[in-house]
Every structure is written in structure tokens, then in C-alpha cells.
Design a protein around this motif. Structure first.
Motif, PDB file in Angstrom:
ATOM      1  N   GLU A  34       0.801  -1.222   0.000  1.00 34.58           N
ATOM      2  CA  GLU A  34       0.000   0.000   0.000  1.00 34.58           C
ATOM      3  C   GLU A  34       0.833   1.271   0.000  1.00 34.58           C
ATOM      4  OE1 GLU A  34      -2.575  -0.638   3.284  1.00 34.58           O
ATOM      5  OE2 GLU A  34      -3.739  -2.202   2.253  1.00 34.58           O
ATOM      6  N   THR A  35       1.852   1.271  -0.854  1.00 31.64           N
ATOM      7  CA  THR A  35       2.638   2.489  -1.058  1.00 31.64           C
ATOM      8  C   THR A  35       3.036   2.554  -2.521  1.00 31.64           C
ATOM      9  OG1 THR A  35       4.681   3.664  -0.568  1.00 31.64           O
ATOM     10  CG2 THR A  35       4.770   1.266  -0.391  1.00 31.64           C
ATOM     11  N   ASN A  36       3.070   3.748  -3.058  1.00 34.39           N
ATOM     12  CA  ASN A  36       3.525   3.874  -4.453  1.00 34.39           C
ATOM     13  C   ASN A  36       5.005   4.268  -4.533  1.00 34.39           C
ATOM     14  OD1 ASN A  36       3.186   6.474  -3.548  1.00 34.39           O
ATOM     15  ND2 ASN A  36       2.394   7.263  -5.496  1.00 34.39           N
ATOM     16  N   TRP A  37       5.679   4.224  -3.380  1.00 34.24           N
ATOM     17  CA  TRP A  37       7.131   4.454  -3.396  1.00 34.24           C
ATOM     18  C   TRP A  37       7.833   3.148  -3.737  1.00 34.24           C
ATOM     19  CZ3 TRP A  37      10.007   8.568  -0.297  1.00 34.24           C
ATOM     20  CH2 TRP A  37       9.234   9.738  -0.205  1.00 34.24           C
ATOM     21  N   ILE A  38       8.861   3.253  -4.529  1.00 35.02           N
ATOM     22  CA  ILE A  38       9.585   2.042  -4.888  1.00 35.02           C
ATOM     23  C   ILE A  38      11.076   2.342  -5.021  1.00 35.02           C
ATOM     24  CG2 ILE A  38       9.323   2.322  -7.424  1.00 35.02           C
ATOM     25  CD1 ILE A  38       8.939  -1.037  -5.656  1.00 35.02           C
ATOM     26  N   LYS A  39      11.886   1.500  -4.368  1.00 29.78           N
ATOM     27  CA  LYS A  39      13.327   1.566  -4.616  1.00 29.78           C
ATOM     28  C   LYS A  39      13.606   0.599  -5.760  1.00 29.78           C
ATOM     29  CE  LYS A  39      17.943   0.858  -2.910  1.00 29.78           C
ATOM     30  NZ  LYS A  39      18.780   0.006  -2.036  1.00 29.78           N
ATOM     31  N   LEU A  40      14.059   1.155  -6.855  1.00 29.72           N
ATOM     32  CA  LEU A  40      14.271   0.375  -8.065  1.00 29.72           C
ATOM     33  C   LEU A  40      15.686  -0.197  -8.072  1.00 29.72           C
ATOM     34  CD1 LEU A  40      13.208  -0.449 -10.872  1.00 29.72           C
ATOM     35  CD2 LEU A  40      14.003   1.774 -11.713  1.00 29.72           C
ATOM     36  N   GLU A  41      15.764  -1.506  -8.016  1.00 29.17           N
ATOM     37  CA  GLU A  41      17.064  -2.194  -8.065  1.00 29.17           C
ATOM     38  C   GLU A  41      17.006  -3.233  -9.168  1.00 29.17           C
ATOM     39  OE1 GLU A  41      17.643  -2.579  -3.209  1.00 29.17           O
ATOM     40  OE2 GLU A  41      18.696  -3.961  -4.520  1.00 29.17           O
ATOM     41  N   ILE A  42      17.821  -3.078 -10.173  1.00 27.95           N
ATOM     42  CA  ILE A  42      17.861  -4.077 -11.253  1.00 27.95           C
ATOM     43  C   ILE A  42      19.302  -4.537 -11.398  1.00 27.95           C
ATOM     44  CG2 ILE A  42      17.343  -4.561 -13.674  1.00 27.95           C
ATOM     45  CD1 ILE A  42      15.399  -2.259 -13.698  1.00 27.95           C
ATOM     46  N   HIS A  43      19.563  -5.732 -10.907  1.00 34.24           N
ATOM     47  CA  HIS A  43      20.941  -6.217 -11.016  1.00 34.24           C
ATOM     48  C   HIS A  43      20.979  -7.618 -11.590  1.00 34.24           C
ATOM     49  CE1 HIS A  43      19.584  -7.080  -6.962  1.00 34.24           C
ATOM     50  NE2 HIS A  43      19.920  -5.892  -6.531  1.00 34.24           N
ATOM     51  N   PRO A  44      21.341  -7.668 -12.860  1.00 40.11           N
ATOM     52  CA  PRO A  44      21.399  -8.959 -13.554  1.00 40.11           C
ATOM     53  C   PRO A  44      22.587  -9.792 -13.097  1.00 40.11           C
ATOM     54  CG  PRO A  44      22.203  -7.209 -14.965  1.00 40.11           C
ATOM     55  CD  PRO A  44      21.684  -6.545 -13.736  1.00 40.11           C
ATOM     56  N   ASP A  45      23.517  -9.149 -12.445  1.00 40.17           N
ATOM     57  CA  ASP A  45      24.791  -9.773 -12.086  1.00 40.17           C
ATOM     58  C   ASP A  45      24.681 -10.347 -10.679  1.00 40.17           C
ATOM     59  OD1 ASP A  45      27.374 -10.046 -10.942  1.00 40.17           O
ATOM     60  OD2 ASP A  45      27.492  -7.876 -10.649  1.00 40.17           O
ATOM     61  N   PRO A  46      24.703 -11.680 -10.545  1.00 45.41           N
ATOM     62  CA  PRO A  46      24.483 -12.288  -9.230  1.00 45.41           C
ATOM     63  C   PRO A  46      25.685 -12.178  -8.311  1.00 45.41           C
ATOM     64  CG  PRO A  46      24.957 -13.989 -10.850  1.00 45.41           C
ATOM     65  CD  PRO A  46      24.932 -12.680 -11.597  1.00 45.41           C
ATOM     66  N   ARG A  47      26.851 -11.821  -8.867  1.00 46.71           N
ATOM     67  CA  ARG A  47      28.049 -11.857  -8.021  1.00 46.71           C
ATOM     68  C   ARG A  47      28.252 -10.546  -7.281  1.00 46.71           C
ATOM     69  NH1 ARG A  47      34.120 -13.572  -9.344  1.00 46.71           N
ATOM     70  NH2 ARG A  47      34.927 -13.244  -7.235  1.00 46.71           N
ATOM     71  N   TYR A  48      28.232  -9.431  -8.019  1.00 48.79           N
ATOM     72  CA  TYR A  48      28.519  -8.147  -7.385  1.00 48.79           C
ATOM     73  C   TYR A  48      27.249  -7.332  -7.143  1.00 48.79           C
ATOM     74  CZ  TYR A  48      33.314  -9.279  -8.558  1.00 48.79           C
ATOM     75  OH  TYR A  48      34.530  -9.900  -8.649  1.00 48.79           O
ATOM     76  N   LEU A  49      26.116  -7.820  -7.692  1.00 50.66           N
ATOM     77  CA  LEU A  49      24.824  -7.150  -7.500  1.00 50.66           C
ATOM     78  C   LEU A  49      24.878  -5.688  -7.951  1.00 50.66           C
ATOM     79  CD1 LEU A  49      23.953  -8.682  -4.040  1.00 50.66           C
ATOM     80  CD2 LEU A  49      23.044  -9.356  -6.267  1.00 50.66           C
TER      81      LEU A  49
END
Lengths: 257, 257, 257, 257
Positions: free
Chosen positions: D93-108
Motif C-alpha cells: 500500500e505504497t507507491n514508493w519504490i526503490k528500483l534495483e535491477i541487477h542482472p549480475d548475481p556476483r557483485y549485484l
């Protein structure tokens, strides 16, 4: 020393150079020859064959061991970059292109999104693309997947001479990359170039630090030797660092005998 | 390149080396020859001519261009150092001495008070004294006044390979010193050695980083080239560093034409 | 938070301050009170009770929780230091003395040999001696053995605000010392002070960074909080650093479900 | 202290925290309360209300002064991120979002291209978007133009505790940004957080260094104080750094009188 190969071309030197900021075309030529560099970037503007001085400048770069690498310096978007690359291909008769897209006039930092898009398009058009980018490991991986022949992450802002301010990320890029990694921008001293090579970078590109040195020709030779030394050290196996001390001289026993 | 002179002796190389930690005397000799070094430190213990292996070791250092520099490694006080220096002078037929007084067995850091006292005494006894010290500008000045032929401030703990952790203070020492400044201890890579030379140090001493490298002979050559490159860059006039960017390629005008 | 005790005196704050460079005595008093400091250095010259302004200055430092620490700033030898300390003891009615011997007028770096000699003499004369020294681990150990109540190694040249440029050696000093270690000189920002505390230093001394701040009183409070935070972090157990990444958020499973 | 406002919401603390890696939900709650944080990130996975333990976890975060910030941790593309954000909006119930897109599983490390694309799409869908990105000044500018409510450049790889390894670029981002700059990832000690604030960052996000500390609650309070101190110092006007020394104590005249 192991050979460096980019897009099927073998380079005997791991030092690449640029042509900006020299006092004269004569001095530029001498410095580039002293550097031993086999890949030299040229801004498209400089190869305008209609400008008489520029024509002369290109003549100074005609040496059998030197491959010219036109760059797209000054463009702000992917489409401008593609256009500039096509002009460069015609004017300079090479399909190699150093892709530089920097919308920011102050720090001249590259745009990651436009660079990825232009790389994909230029690869499709048959170019050998060497993109100049921030030291962003994910972006470098995507450029590699898009067909870049090498990646050219920056050490520090262009012309700042501040060295490898992105060292932590260059290490990751080098560890992950399947194409050559050429550290570009910010290298301001032979020690910086040696460090990049010791870290395992495949090559470095140096321009400002040579061109604006007190004596550019001597400085070019200094960079040549430092790059060779750094690479040799990488191949010879550098020892690790430690916090404590390790005596290199055995403690004397005679005093207690 | 400008010549380096210490106590009237001219050195063509600004890389000094040590003899500890090598895998064999043969490897040590090859590495030292590859380094081009003209001044090589030897722990007194190693030149014990009664020990058969040690005798052999000295034989590996007999080359016309190499001056031996016995060190007092292992002593803890000024009086022990003076005694060790006298033994060394007899055993090795040289009045040059690298003064090392480190009461601390863990980090092998030098004692400033004992070192100053021993320097004064050894100078009085006719020695050419090169004291190994912390990168303490006031101490270096006092050693110079006491007659030291050079000062050898450390970059980091011996054998740590951590580089120039004392850089701020080395800069002051170099700016102030009237005798040669030889950066000793902690130099773990050719880039560290190049940086010391770029800062204006007169020479560097490297041992561990060469001796424990994967391939010591190649590493010695890498250090040789990096030292020469760093010195050449210093003499050629390194440009300053800046925060902002400075384009090396002119911005393209063609897009707006 | 663990208490800090020097020579039997307990200090509730680990931030020590100085009195130089403030715009006015009023501002100095407010800043020192805001800092929470319980130990305040005063140059002997400033307590010349014959100078009317100076007399006033001392009045601003009369608070029950504040102990004054006269310093010998300006002396160049051990004997000058002993003389200055005796003058200070009479004028300020305290046997505590911050020993500063800097023959070098440019960088104001301390003399190790004179400092050790003066420490021994002043201890013999009944002083509580806190010597200001280079970050030299061997010297700090000898000062401790000579009876120093604490050691005050420098982080960077006085007034340079450059932070902990001697970090590698401060770590060794802290690990070895049996008397409190007070990092002095060079601390130019609250983050520097916090770092010193996180490393396990017992206290820091800050003067310039507070006195010449845009708003000294607010800056003093900022240092107070940063020192407390750094110490609390040290006591709470800081985690180690690593080269790789460690996710703090678990990877989402829902996308694959 | 100046207020921090993001998307119209005022935050009294400039320390944001995360919820990963704590020993228990109870400990997490205590640490977050001790931190004074008003914005707390939660991985979407953790708010799966069907999992009994997770339900409980959310209960520990219900405090009137705390705004929850769901993150998209674990997604690899823009479309996955948009999907995850929509799930999070429903669940929390919040429209705030921390956008994290990390395709790299090692260093994120975050993907710049996907992040820009997802930001534009999420802004269009009415979200308040706070993207986690590399410290890339051009990308941060483009995110701002795409409607990001703040930018969250990294200091070092997530969980590495290495501090502000991207300092040169954070400085440029802070100088250029018109939206708040929140330094995220890599902050491993209160001194790192203080430094970010002294540089003018608007806030920092800390998770690992608190959660894995020996005593997380005390560490949270230490970060709270260090962040406040760093911000206060920034507002009070930090003095510049210099190479030379500047005496804070006047030299004594009495010896020559």
C-alpha cells in the motif's frame, strides 16, 4: 610478453595514444613514434581534408605500424554517433571507431544508454566498435554482448590526470570481460599506466598527460616503458600485499653467539 | 637522464636491490643483473665467510658495476649497530653501510633515536652511512646534518608490498633534503617505484617484491624499466591534476554546420 | 561507553580541543563548551597574565569540567621545552604538559629525538607528559617506556585538515600502546575524527577545523557527535570489509514461481 | 538542520536503513528505532503475507514515523522490475519504490539501461521512484529528467563495507543533481556516512554495516549520530585542505624576549 589482439589485429604495444593538445603536428608525430603506440585516436574534425592544416596533420600519422582510430568526440546521442562514425569511415578509410558520446560539456562523461544503443547499431553496420564508458561492470558486459570489440572504461574524468579513481570497478570489469579492456581517460602519469597493467588491463589510452608534458617526446617514451613494465610485472606474478612486515634480511645471529 | 651521485659514487641506475628471500643464489644473481642495479644490500649474516653456502653467495655478487652495501639488519641499538658496521667493513672491504636499527621484531620499524646516534658515530668512524628510517622529515633533516650520505625513508612496513603509504611525508622529505632520498621498504610493484620517482625521489630500494615474484628475473627487469620511466617522467615535467575534465579531442563542429 | 583515563583523570569526552585561531575569546568559549571537551590545550604565550587580553582569554576557559593542557608550542629543543614546561606549570598551576618540539617552521613537524629526551626529563620533574609526535610506532613505544602519560601521533601536518594520512602507522601504534593514543593534527572533518575512533584511538585533538569553520560552535558540536559515534561503533564491533558483494536483500523468488 | 524532502515527504533523519541480515525481527526493530530512520527498505519477498514469519516481520516496522520503501531486489530487467513494483504497491500500500535491477548475481551491480527504462515506465504509472545506480553522473542526470524522485548512487559493491570508492563521481553527481542524492551500498562505518554528508549528499542508506555489527542497536545509534554530525559539519562550513602546515598555536615569543 603476451600479444594483444583486438578484432583480429595484433598490437605489439599496449599503449594507445591520442592526437589532441600537442604544440604542433611535428611534436605529435615524434611523441607518437616515441610511444611505440600502434593505435592512435583522431577526432573526426581533425581529419577534415578540406582544411589545409588538418590535411598536413593526417600526413604525420602515416606510418605502417600505426592504425588510426577515429573517435566520435562531440556527439551527444546515438544517432549523432552513428552519423559521425559513417563520416569517419569514409574520410579515413577504416571501419574502426572509438565511440564517445558525452552530452555533458563540463566533465565529458559518457552516456551509458546512448552508448549501448549506438554500439549495437554500429556493429550491425559492420564497424569495429571500441566504446568509451564509465567504469560500470554491468554496462561493459552488455557492450560485450552487443558486439563491442573492446571496452574502454574511464579511470577519471578526461584530462584530469587523476589516475585510477575507479580502481575497484576496473578490477571487476577486468575479471569479467571476454573482450580486451582498455583503460581510458584520467591516466596522468606513467605510474598510473603501470598500475592499470599490473591489475591486468589489456591496454591503456593516454593523451593529455603526454601532450601537455614539459617534454612530450620524453614523456611518451616514459609511458611506453611504464606500460611494458606494468604488463611484465602482471605476467611475472606480483606478490600480494600484507599488513604486517616480512623481513627481507635475516636477523643477525652473530651478536648473540 | 640526470646522474645519481652518492658520496662521490655515480650510479647509472636508480634502482637498488636486496639479496633476501630468493629461491637460490643463482636466481638472485640473475635477477640482480636483470634489474640493472648498481647498489645491492647484503645482510652481514649472509657474508659469514665460514659458512660454505654463504661464501658462494658473495661470489654471485662480484660484478664490476655492483657495489655491495652491507646492512646492520637485526641490531637493536646504536652500539650494536656500530659493532655490526665494523664487522661488515672488515668482512666486505667497504666503508659503506646501510644502517638499520629495529628493536621491534614484528613490524621491523626503525628506531629514530638510536639511528641518529649511530649515524653520528659511524660518520665519525669514517663510514658512508645510509640510514633506513621512518618517513619523518625532521629526523631526515637531522640525519643529513649528522653526515648521512643519503636518507632511506620507508614507504610501508618491510615486506608488506603496500606501496607509498607515507606519501605526504616523502614529499616533504624530498622537498627539503640536500642529500639523496632513497625510498626503502614497502615498494611492492613497479607502479609504486614509478610513483616514487615521479615524486622526485632519487632512488628506490626493492627486495621482497622481486624475490618472491612468480618469476623474479622478469620482475627485476620490470622494476628496472618502471624506475627509468618514473624518473624520465619527472624530468620531462608531469602535468598537474585537476578536478574537472579537459577535452583532449576538440568538439565536433560538423554536426552543426 | 568505556571511560577514558589519562594519568588517573577520567574524561567523559574523547574529543580534546585547542584554543588557537578563533575569531574571539567568546566564540572560543562557546565552541569549546559545545564540543563537550574536558581537555583543552593552551599555548603558553596566550596565558601571559601581564597581557590584558590574554588574561581575559583564560577566564573564558574556567569551567569545572575543563582541564587545561598548556603546550610548549614554539620550542625547538628539549631544553627549551623543559624551560617552557616549568613556566607553564607556574603560570597555569598544572603539572600536565603537551610537549611539542618543532624546529621546522614550515610544516611544524615534531623532533623525535628532542621529544624523547624532554619527555624523560619532564617525567623526572614530576610532569604528566603528553608528547606530540610523528606517527612512528617505535618512538611511541619508547615514549611510553620513558613515562609518557599518553602519546599524541599526528594524522597529517598541523592545520592541513588532510585527515589520517598516517593511517597504516596509527593502526600499529594503537595495537601496541599501553598508554592512551590521542590522534593529533590534521583532523579536518568529523569523518576523520570518527575514523580515528573506529580504528580504536583513545581520543582525538581538534583545533583548526573547528576554529576556522564557517560556524565554529556548530562545527564543535558536529565533532562531539562524530567522536561519540566513532567510539560507539568501535565498541559495537564494526564488520570487516570485503572485495565482493553480499546481498542485504534476499533475491526474489516470486518471479520464478 | 535543513529539512530533507523527497516527493513532498519531509524526513527528519538523513539516515535510511534496510531490513536484511538481522539476527531477528526483534533486533531489526530495535536497531531501526535506534537509527532514527524514517525510510526503511523492504525486499518484496519479505512481505509475502502468506509466509507466517514474514507477516510478523512487517508488524515490527509499523511505526508512525517510518515510511516503508519496498525494493525490487532480485529482478534482472525493466519489465520484471515494473511487475515487481506493481506487486509491491498492492502488498504494501505504497507507491514508493526503490528500483534495483541487477542482472549480475556476483557483485549485484545495477544495470543502467534497464534502470532508466523502468524509471520512465514507473513514473508514468504513478510511482515515486528511487533508483539504485552506479555512481554515473550522466545516468543520474537522465534519471532525474525521467522523473526519479531521488537518485541512489552506490559507494561500493553492496555489503562490501568499503566506503566511498566512487567519491570523485559522487562529488559530480551532488554538484549537478536537482533531486536528492542518497548514497547507497558500500557504507561500512559511521565515518563513511559522515563523509558522504560532509560532501553534501542528502542522505545515506545503510543496512549491512548495522545488521552484521557485533551489537546492531548500538551501531544503528552510532550511524544516526555520525550522519547528523556530517550534515551539521556540511552546513557549518568545512574548511579546505592544504598541503602545508598552519599553526594553530602561536609560536612562543618568550624564549627570545
Amino acid at each position: 610478453m603476451q600479444q594483444l589482439t583486438i578484432a583480429g589485429t595484433v598490437f605489439s604495444s599496449r599503449l594507445f595514444t591520442g592526437t589532441g593538445k600537442f604544440g604542433s603536428s611535428q611534436q605529435m608525430e615524434e611523441a607518437i613514434l616515441a610511444s611505440g603506440s600502434g593505435l592512435v585516436t583522431v577526432a573526426l574534425k581533425r581529419v577534415d581534408t578540406k582544411a589545409p592544416g588538418q590535411h598536413n596533420m593526417l600526413a604525420h600519422l602515416r606510418h605502417p605500424h600505426i592504425r588510426l582510430l577515429p573517435n566520435t568526440s562531440g556527439v551527444r546521442t546515438a544517432s549523432e554517433a552513428v552519423f559521425a562514425a559513417q563520416l569517419a569511415r569514409e574520410a579515413m578509410e577504416t571501419n574502426w571507431i572509438k565511440l564517445e558520446i558525452h552530452p555533458d560539456p563540463r566533465y565529458l562523461l559518457p552516456d551509458p544508454v546512448e552508448t549501448l544503443q549506438a554500439t549495437a547499431e554500429l556493429v550491425r553496420l559492420g564497424f569495429v566498435v571500441l566504446p568509451y564508458v564509465h567504469a560500470d561492470p554491468v554496462l561493459c558486459k552488455r557492450l560485450e554482448e552487443a558486439g563491442a570489440a573492446a571496452v574502454m572504461p574511464l579511470g577519471a574524468p578526461i584530462g584530469s590526470n587523476r589516475g585510477l579513481r575507479t580502481q575497484d570497478f576496473l578490477e571487476i570489469i577486468i575479471a569479467q570481460s571476454k573482450v580486451p579492456v582498455v583503460v581510458d581517460a584520467g591516466i596522468g602519469a606513467p605510474s598510473h599506466a603501470a598500475l592499470a597493467m599490473e591489475m591486468g588491463a589489456d591496454a591503456v589510452l593516454v593523451n593529455t598527460a603526454i601532450a601537455v608534458a614539459g617534454q612530450p617526446v620524453q614523456m611518451a617514451a616514459a609511458f611506453r616503458d611504464a606500460v611494458a613494465a606494468g604488463r611484465a610485472a602482471f605476467e611475472a606474478g606480483l606478490p600480494g600485499q600484507s599488513r604486517g612486515a616480512h623481513a627481507s634480511s635475516p636477523l643477525l645471529a652473530f651478536l648473540d653467539e
